[in-house]
Design a protein around this motif. Structure first.
Motif, short mmCIF file in Angstrom:
data_model
loop_
_atom_site.label_atom_id
_atom_site.label_comp_id
_atom_site.label_asym_id
_atom_site.label_seq_id
_atom_site.Cartn_x
_atom_site.Cartn_y
_atom_site.Cartn_z
N TYR A 50 -14.78 21.45 -25.72
CA TYR A 50 -14.08 21.66 -26.98
C TYR A 50 -13.15 20.50 -27.30
CZ TYR A 50 -10.74 23.58 -30.35
OH TYR A 50 -9.94 23.76 -31.44
N TRP A 51 -12.42 20.00 -26.30
CA TRP A 51 -11.48 18.91 -26.54
C TRP A 51 -12.22 17.62 -26.90
CZ3 TRP A 51 -7.52 21.49 -27.49
CH2 TRP A 51 -7.10 22.56 -26.68
N GLN A 85 -13.14 17.82 -30.47
CA GLN A 85 -11.99 17.62 -31.35
C GLN A 85 -11.69 16.14 -31.55
OE1 GLN A 85 -10.35 20.36 -33.09
NE2 GLN A 85 -12.37 21.00 -32.36
N TYR A 145 -4.23 16.88 -34.05
CA TYR A 145 -4.62 16.49 -32.69
C TYR A 145 -3.42 16.54 -31.74
CZ TYR A 145 -7.52 14.36 -29.12
OH TYR A 145 -8.25 14.15 -27.96
N LYS A 178 -3.21 19.90 -30.50
CA LYS A 178 -4.22 20.15 -29.48
C LYS A 178 -3.75 19.65 -28.12
CE LYS A 178 -7.10 21.61 -32.62
NZ LYS A 178 -7.24 23.06 -32.83
N ASP A 221 -9.57 23.93 -36.22
CA ASP A 221 -10.66 23.19 -35.59
C ASP A 221 -10.89 21.97 -36.48
OD1 ASP A 221 -13.17 22.15 -34.83
OD2 ASP A 221 -13.84 24.11 -34.12
#
Length: 248
Positions: A110-111, A114, A135, A138, A201
């Motif tokens: 997932y990262w 991103q 970001y 995140k 997202d």
């Protein structure tokens, strides 16, 4: 062991006369360091693929802490990001945050998605400031420092005027903000965006229209919060701040 991964180059360092060591952030194997022999030579077939921000398919052998590149093919060069000074500075910041906050071989697809989406969004002309702030949220989540934005960190109040406390790690209601004299006033628009960023997202990010004063408040809050809780000294952020200082 032989690895075949899709990855983004987040750091590239000269090693010796003709080699480079690249740090790859991959979907399949997380963050890994790979030796690329002969990459600095003019006729090297790997000269392009080791450029910062490049997304590619990498094949490398790894038996220890560092791998050795066997083959690589470019998926997306993102050359536009390297050619624009502001875009290059923003991407360098995202790459350095990733490098500093994600450990070796932490496999979190997932990262990776991103970061890839952030670079793609910038090539599509979406607001670089907003992409950076999403970001940053995140990376705060990865570090375990996601700010409390849904309710007052002191009493749990969810309604009314709120302020932001760097030290306490989130929002404080009007009654509780006296417990931290260093709180920063928080407009409804900024709080709404911070809450959105924490869930956003980047792959679903559309075009945005955020007022300059709102973006400045977001930048002040997020940088102050990260300084308070992460304490990172990032060359890329220093460069960004110099560009902002001189209006570049």
């Amino acid at each position: 062991m032989l690895y075949r991964v899709e990855a983004i180059v987040i750091r590239s360092t000269d090693y010796g006369e003709g080699n480079k060591i690249v740090t790859l952030f991959s979907r399949e194997a997380g963050k890994v360091s790979v030796m690329v022999r002969g990459a600095k030579k003019m006729n090297s077939r790997y000269a392009a693929v080791v450029q910062p921000f490049t997304c590619g398919q990498f094949v490398f052998f790894k038996n220890g802490q560092m791998g050795t590149l066997n083959n690589a093919e470019i998926i997306q060069s993102y050359h536009m990001l390297r050619e624009d000074l502001l875009m290059a500075a923003c991407c360098s910041y995202l790459a350095e945050l990733t490098d500093r906050l994600i450990g070796e071989q932490e496999n979190e697809p997932y990262w990776y998605e991103q970061l890839k989406a952030a670079f793609q969004a910038m090539t599509e002309g979406k607001d670089a400031d907003i992409i950076v702030h999403i970001y940053e949220m995140k990376m705060l989540a990865i570090a375990g420092y996601t700010p409390q934005l849904d309710q007052c960190v002191s009493c749990g109040e969810t309604a009314g005027e709120m302020a932001f406390s760097f030290g306490l790690g989130g929002i404080l209601c009007k009654s509780c903000r006296r417990s931290d004299p260093q709180t920063v006033p928080l407009s409804g628009a900024v709080l709404k965006l911070l809450r959105l960023f924490s869930r956003m997202d980047i792959r679903r990010l559309g075009q945005t229209d955020v007022k300059p004063e709102t973006k400045q408040q977001l930048k002040t809050l997020l940088r102050g919060y990260m300084d308070n809780h992460l304490g990172l000294r990032l060359k890329s952020r220093n460069f960004l701040e110099q560009m902002e200082k001189y209006g570049l």
